[in-house]
Design an enzyme around this catalytic site. Structure first.
Site, mmCIF file in Angstrom:
data_model
loop_
_atom_site.group_PDB
_atom_site.id
_atom_site.type_symbol
_atom_site.label_atom_id
_atom_site.label_comp_id
_atom_site.label_asym_id
_atom_site.label_seq_id
_atom_site.Cartn_x
_atom_site.Cartn_y
_atom_site.Cartn_z
ATOM 1 N N CYS A 1 1.022 2.821 7.717
ATOM 2 C CA CYS A 1 1.759 3.042 6.477
ATOM 3 C C CYS A 1 0.978 4.083 5.695
ATOM 4 O O CYS A 1 0.043 4.692 6.211
ATOM 5 C CB CYS A 1 1.954 1.747 5.693
ATOM 6 S SG CYS A 1 0.468 1.137 4.904
ATOM 7 N N HIS B 1 2.632 2.413 -4.467
ATOM 8 C CA HIS B 1 3.074 1.730 -3.243
ATOM 9 C C HIS B 1 4.097 0.674 -3.655
ATOM 10 O O HIS B 1 3.746 -0.373 -4.185
ATOM 11 C CB HIS B 1 1.876 1.086 -2.538
ATOM 12 C CG HIS B 1 2.172 0.624 -1.144
ATOM 13 N ND1 HIS B 1 2.949 -0.477 -0.886
ATOM 14 C CD2 HIS B 1 1.799 1.123 0.071
ATOM 15 C CE1 HIS B 1 3.030 -0.652 0.419
ATOM 16 N NE2 HIS B 1 2.342 0.309 1.028
#
Length: 675
Positions: A447, A599
């Site tokens: 990620c 995020h």
């Protein structure tokens, strides 16, 4: 098998901290109220005998007492939230399960209000329900079951005609069913379990109480590095032992008995499994901190002084010892064993002196005053001479062993370079080698913050090597490795995959940008920069983010943001540097050079872009408050473990970050300042 069980026990131990964290507030109310009602304080402050003051004191006592009276449901809710990653649906499911379990057990056993008059039969009134008393253990069981239901069914898909009940709405339904079924075996086997616990605890105390308290203190301390001490002490504090209060109720557990005896002003018989902490936390460990400071190298003493003063004060005032213990645990494990032995001896010493002290949080000065000095029900002053002796022992033992064995405690470390020099093009090859080679890779993913690798044999992974290559942290969960390489993680993964497939055979063929692998951007020239909220919502401490990479600041410092609208906006004037392909994370750089990562949600990379709509492009300039991303908040709530959004400063270095004291925010509200 053992590793999986160990991991589950760690998760349960951590989950227990959420309900335990409520106890200090309840204890504070109870202690103040009880102190104002006690003769000792009234003797010195006769005006507090006033009816109004006593009425307030009575309310304080009641407000604190109601928490301790309802610990089972509090533990059920807290454990459910803790094991489900903070989602409130799990708490609702736990509440549903708790009342159904108790109502069903009561009906199955034909428990009537008349049967409650004899507490020895194991029945109790729980939230107004005559039922079998399962205590805190019952609450923990229900909490764990609710979390299991949540983790199993939170993203379940049902036929369209049942679509309303799909996803998280299905969790309480399953919990109602499973808790109803659980009630029948619980009603049958729990009395035997309860009798066994009582017999074990009473036998333990009756046979050799001194040995029991020593072993408790010793083992509890040894379990701290593994995070299992919360599981170990819970039975002693909440279930072992029994005492009948003035109302004829049976109170179980050393801490609960202590609180009840303080509340009633009764003769103290409890505290055996708590009091030994006070000499260690208030005197011993601060003295150990002094020894660590004095044995540090001269050039490092200034830095070590700041660390040790903070850790020593934390231990003395609150009884939180981890910051100090973890400063020597890994570099000098023998010191920690000595510390554990001394901890056990402290329990034994205060038991032999017939001292009865307890606490709601830990053995620090605050609890010592509120639940020891003010109630004045035991020889609390004996802690001081014992503590002074302990301070002397800790200081000289720690100082001697640190010097004798040259332990690398803070300030004594050897100077060495922490990052291996490697070119950007070589980095994917080196990371693959550190992961044990391509034969050791079972699954590869990434990620925006971390490289996620499932390996065949974890023993082949060179964790130190990964850190030397620039990983700010490495998480190990079973055979799953997560190396925190920041925004370059996806590029590393991309090139590693092509190396494994044979598409890339030499460093010159890698695609990772040279600038990405250079040393971190320095921020000496950054002027004071305000960072504003990335939307409408709530600010929470970074430590509460349910992901270690963020909560332990492996990516950097910052805050957690809980959005309540479907729009994420720019926190300052700057430039979009990175948008992850799945759109769940965005990196920005302010005009002054501050780099920020937003995020959106936890584990949202797995959604593959569903629920996200990017409104900007990479390298596009943005202004503070400009919309960056549209998010389908309801979709994220249904399909992601959490919508908590970390906002991280990724290039803070030696700059000072000030986090504003705000909670509810909008895009015009400053949340952080870096200078």
């Amino acid at each position: 098998m053992f590793k999986k069980l160990f991991g589950q026990m760690q998760r349960i131990g951590k989950a227990l901290m959420l309900p335990v964290a409520i106890l200090p507030a309840a204890g504070l109310l109870l202690a103040i109220g009880t102190a104002f009602q006690g003769e000792a304080l009234q003797h010195y402050l006769p005006f507090i005998k006033n009816d109004i003051v006593q009425q307030i004191a009575n309310m304080l006592t009641g407000a604190g007492g109601i928490i301790f009276d309802n610990l089972p449901i509090i533990f059920a809710l807290g454990v459910a939230i803790g094991l489900a990653g903070g989602d409130g649906v799990a708490a609702i499911a736990a509440f549903v399960g708790f009342i159904i379990l108790n109502k069903t057990m009561g009906a199955f056993l034909h428990v009537t209000p008349d049967k409650l008059s004899d507490p020895t039969n194991g029945y109790a009134n729980v939230l107004g329900i005559p039922t079998l008393q399962t205590g805190v253990f019952g609450g923990i069981i229900i909490g764990a079951l609710a979390a299991w239901c949540y983790n199993k069914f939170y993203n379940i898909t049902l036929p369209s005609y049942l679509g309303f009940f799909a996803g998280k709405r299905f969790v309480p339904i399953m919990m109602a069913t499973t808790s109803f079924i659980l009630a029948f075996p619980m009603a049958i086997i729990w009395p035997t379990i309860q009798n066994g616990l009582n017999a074990f605890s009473e036998g333990l105390l009756d046979s050799n109480t001194g040995l029991a308290v020593f072993l408790f203190g010793f083992i509890k301390r040894l379990l701290i590095p593994f995070g299992l001490h919360h599981i170990f002490h819970a039975p002693f504090w909440f279930e072992f032992g029994s005492w009948k209060n003035a109302a004829g109720e049976i109170i179980r557990g050393d801490q609960r008995i202590f609180i009840e005896q303080i509340r009633e002003g009764a003769h103290l018989t409890s505290g055996k499994f708590m009091q030994g902490e006070f000499p260690v936390m208030m005197f011993g460990l601060p003295a150990a901190a002094l020894a660590i400071y004095q044995t540090a190298k001269p050039e490092n003493k200034k830095v070590v002084a700041g660390l040790m003063i903070s850790a020593a004060l934390t231990s003395f005032l609150t009884g939180i010892t981890e910051p100090l213990e973890f400063s020597f645990l890994f570099v000098a494990p023998f010191l920690f064993v000595i510390h554990a032995v001394l901890d056990g001896l402290s329990f034994l010493t205060l038991y032999l002196l017939n001292v009865h002290l307890g606490y709601t949080f830990s053995g620090g000065f605050i609890d010592y005053v509120l639940l020891g000095i003010l109630p004045n029900k035991t020889a609390w002053w004996l802690v001081i001479p014992v503590g002074i002796i302990y301070a002397v022992i800790y200081y000289f033992v720690f100082r001697f062993l640190i010097v004798k064995f040259n332990y690398k405690t803070p300030g004594r470390e050897d100077k060495k370079s922490s990052v291996t020099t490697t070119s950007a093009s070589q980095l994917p090859f080196d990371v693959l080698k550190a992961m044990g080679g391509k034969e050791n890779i079972k699954h590869l993913d990434a990620c925006i913050t971390r490289l996620r690798v499932e390996v065949n044999e974890k023993s082949k992974v060179d964790v130190a090597g990964l850190k030397s290559l620039g990983a700010s942290g490495v998480l190990e969960v079973g055979n799953n490795m997560q190396a925190i390489f920041g925004p370059k993680s996806d590029q590393i993964k991309h090139d590693m995959a092509k190396i494994i497939s044979g598409e890339i055979t030499k460093p010159s063929e890698t695609t990772i940008d040279e600038e990405v692998s250079d040393d971190p951007v320095h921020v000496e020239d950054i002027v004071e920069t305000e960072i504003y909220a990335p939307g409408h919502g709530e600010i929470i401490p970074l430590s509460e983010v349910p992901d270690k990479v963020f909560s332990e600041k492996m990516m950097g410092d910052g805050i957690g943001f809980v959005p309540d609208s479907g729009e994420i906006v720019a926190p300052f004037d700057g430039t979009v540097k990175t948008i992850f392909p799945t759109k769940h994370a965005i990196g920005l750089e302010s005009d002054s050079g501050v780099e920020v990562l937003i995020h959106i949600g936890i584990d949202t990379v797995k959604l593959n872009g569903e629920g996200f709509e990017s409104l900007v492009n990479t390298d596009e300039p943005v202004t503070q408050g400009q919309p960056l991303m549209k998010i389908d908040l309801e979709y994220l709530k249904e399909h992601a473990p959490s919508i908590i959004t970390p906002v991280i400063i990724t290039n803070q270095e030696d700059k000072t970050l000030t986090i504003e004291d705000v909670k509810q925010v909008d895009p015009g509200k400053a949340i952080m300042t870096i200078k």
